[in-house]
Design a protein around this motif. Structure first.
Motif, PDB file in Angstrom:
ATOM      1  N   ASP A   1      37.043  34.082  48.635  1.00  0.00           N
ATOM      2  CA  ASP A   1      37.133  32.639  48.856  1.00  0.00           C
ATOM      3  C   ASP A   1      38.443  32.262  49.548  1.00  0.00           C
ATOM      4  O   ASP A   1      38.460  31.398  50.419  1.00  0.00           O
ATOM      5  N   CYS A   2      39.551  32.900  49.173  1.00  0.00           N
ATOM      6  CA  CYS A   2      40.844  32.635  49.824  1.00  0.00           C
ATOM      7  C   CYS A   2      40.950  33.359  51.168  1.00  0.00           C
ATOM      8  O   CYS A   2      41.773  33.006  52.004  1.00  0.00           O
ATOM      9  N   ARG A   3      40.154  34.431  51.327  1.00  0.00           N
ATOM     10  CA  ARG A   3      40.164  35.278  52.525  1.00  0.00           C
ATOM     11  C   ARG A   3      41.523  35.937  52.752  1.00  0.00           C
ATOM     12  O   ARG A   3      41.979  36.083  53.871  1.00  0.00           O
ATOM     13  N   ASN A   4      42.153  36.314  51.678  1.00  0.00           N
ATOM     14  CA  ASN A   4      43.454  36.968  51.709  1.00  0.00           C
ATOM     15  C   ASN A   4      43.632  37.808  50.454  1.00  0.00           C
ATOM     16  O   ASN A   4      42.936  37.608  49.464  1.00  0.00           O
ATOM     17  N   PRO A   5      44.603  38.727  50.484  1.00  0.00           N
ATOM     18  CA  PRO A   5      44.932  39.435  49.246  1.00  0.00           C
ATOM     19  C   PRO A   5      45.582  38.459  48.273  1.00  0.00           C
ATOM     20  O   PRO A   5      46.385  37.616  48.678  1.00  0.00           O
ATOM     21  N   ARG A   6      45.216  38.550  47.028  1.00  0.00           N
ATOM     22  CA  ARG A   6      45.727  37.637  46.010  1.00  0.00           C
ATOM     23  C   ARG A   6      46.001  38.384  44.711  1.00  0.00           C
ATOM     24  O   ARG A   6      45.437  39.453  44.452  1.00  0.00           O
ATOM     25  N   ASP A   7      46.825  37.761  43.882  1.00  0.00           N
ATOM     26  CA  ASP A   7      46.988  38.227  42.512  1.00  0.00           C
ATOM     27  C   ASP A   7      45.741  37.822  41.750  1.00  0.00           C
ATOM     28  O   ASP A   7      45.308  36.672  41.815  1.00  0.00           O
ATOM     29  N   VAL A   8      45.140  38.771  41.044  1.00  0.00           N
ATOM     30  CA  VAL A   8      43.947  38.503  40.253  1.00  0.00           C
ATOM     31  C   VAL A   8      44.128  39.124  38.870  1.00  0.00           C
ATOM     32  O   VAL A   8      45.023  39.946  38.651  1.00  0.00           O
ATOM     33  N   GLU A   9      43.247  38.742  37.968  1.00  0.00           N
ATOM     34  CA  GLU A   9      43.259  39.364  36.651  1.00  0.00           C
ATOM     35  C   GLU A   9      43.024  40.862  36.811  1.00  0.00           C
ATOM     36  O   GLU A   9      42.202  41.283  37.610  1.00  0.00           O
ATOM     37  N   GLY A  10      43.743  41.642  36.046  1.00  0.00           N
ATOM     38  CA  GLY A  10      43.537  43.078  36.080  1.00  0.00           C
ATOM     39  C   GLY A  10      42.224  43.460  35.426  1.00  0.00           C
ATOM     40  O   GLY A  10      41.743  42.783  34.514  1.00  0.00           O
ATOM     41  N   ALA A  11      41.625  44.526  35.904  1.00  0.00           N
ATOM     42  CA  ALA A  11      40.389  45.029  35.306  1.00  0.00           C
ATOM     43  C   ALA A  11      40.674  45.450  33.868  1.00  0.00           C
ATOM     44  O   ALA A  11      41.714  46.039  33.575  1.00  0.00           O
ATOM     45  N   GLN A  12      39.755  45.155  32.988  1.00  0.00           N
ATOM     46  CA  GLN A  12      39.932  45.473  31.575  1.00  0.00           C
ATOM     47  C   GLN A  12      39.642  46.953  31.339  1.00  0.00           C
ATOM     48  O   GLN A  12      38.731  47.523  31.945  1.00  0.00           O
ATOM     49  N   PRO A  13      40.423  47.584  30.463  1.00  0.00           N
ATOM     50  CA  PRO A  13      40.159  48.996  30.152  1.00  0.00           C
ATOM     51  C   PRO A  13      38.856  49.133  29.370  1.00  0.00           C
ATOM     52  O   PRO A  13      38.327  48.157  28.833  1.00  0.00           O
ATOM     53  N   GLU A  14      38.354  50.342  29.301  1.00  0.00           N
ATOM     54  CA  GLU A  14      37.117  50.595  28.575  1.00  0.00           C
ATOM     55  C   GLU A  14      37.356  50.427  27.083  1.00  0.00           C
ATOM     56  O   GLU A  14      38.345  50.912  26.533  1.00  0.00           O
ATOM     57  N   ILE A  15      36.442  49.745  26.442  1.00  0.00           N
ATOM     58  CA  ILE A  15      36.583  49.438  25.014  1.00  0.00           C
ATOM     59  C   ILE A  15      36.574  50.720  24.184  1.00  0.00           C
ATOM     60  O   ILE A  15      37.290  50.824  23.182  1.00  0.00           O
ATOM     61  N   GLU A  16      35.803  51.723  24.604  1.00  0.00           N
ATOM     62  CA  GLU A  16      35.678  52.951  23.825  1.00  0.00           C
ATOM     63  C   GLU A  16      37.023  53.650  23.651  1.00  0.00           C
ATOM     64  O   GLU A  16      37.349  54.118  22.565  1.00  0.00           O
ATOM     65  N   SER A  17      37.818  53.733  24.716  1.00  0.00           N
ATOM     66  CA  SER A  17      39.117  54.408  24.610  1.00  0.00           C
ATOM     67  C   SER A  17      40.076  53.620  23.725  1.00  0.00           C
ATOM     68  O   SER A  17      40.842  54.193  22.953  1.00  0.00           O
ATOM     69  N   LEU A  18      40.022  52.286  23.829  1.00  0.00           N
ATOM     70  CA  LEU A  18      40.856  51.456  22.963  1.00  0.00           C
ATOM     71  C   LEU A  18      40.445  51.610  21.500  1.00  0.00           C
ATOM     72  O   LEU A  18      41.294  51.726  20.609  1.00  0.00           O
TER      73      LEU A  18
END
Length: 179
Positions: A47-64
């Protein structure tokens, strides 16, 4: 400490952009008053058509969950319970293991709530795509709107550099900024 920006260009058009390296922590505030820290990453926002800061991908629940189960097993040992009992008598705070267990519980809750969605921190769009640069600086797995590929150029060490301080962005549990 200042860091150089990562210049981006496209192989098929005259697009020019930058990956700006900043230290950002995300603080997710849940309705029950719980706060969980998350991380951010750089992605392409369609939507911004540019690189942006975004939420980081969440780790896998199983490893946590595996790590949390190991900590819970430690907590159930007699030696640990005795140590915690003595610590409470002397008014000491929770140990590092309990702090880590609380962090893991929060991360599991955050991963369950947010799933795989990575929201743009500028426009709140969920249409974000990860960057995967190979050794030559070519972005794989993402194609620019013109059909070309993004190239990550070497940083210009003589260009002006900016020092971005640490920033905390407060978000609700859906990933939208709290005003």
């Amino acid at each position: 400490m200042s860091m150089p920006d990562g210049p981006l260009s496209c192989t098929d058009c005259d697009y020019r952009g930058f990956l700006v390296f900043r230290r950002i922590t995300l603080a997710y505030h849940f309705a029950d008053g719980t706060t969980v820290n998350g991380h951010r990453e750089m992605r392409w926002c369609s939507d911004c058509r540019n690189p942006r800061d975004v939420e980081g991908a969440q780790p896998e629940i199983e490893s946590l969950q595996t790590e949390l189960d190991a900590l819970n097993a430690t907590f159930s040992t007699t030696g640990y319970r005795t140590k915690r009992w003595v610590s409470r008598i002397f008014g000491q705070r929770a140990c590092a293991l309990q702090t880590r267990a609380n962090e893991l519980r929060g991360q599991i809750r955050l991963a369950q709530t947010r799933g795989t969605e990575c929201r743009c921190l500028t426009c709140s769009s969920v249409h974000t795509l990860p960057f995967n640069f190979d050794d030559d600086g070519v972005c794989r797995g993402f194609q620019h709107e013109c059909g070309g590929r993004l190239l990550l150029g070497p940083p210009d060490m003589d260009a002006p550099r900016f020092n971005y301080g640490r920033e905390t962005i407060h978000l609700d549990e859906t990933g939208k900024r709290i005003p």
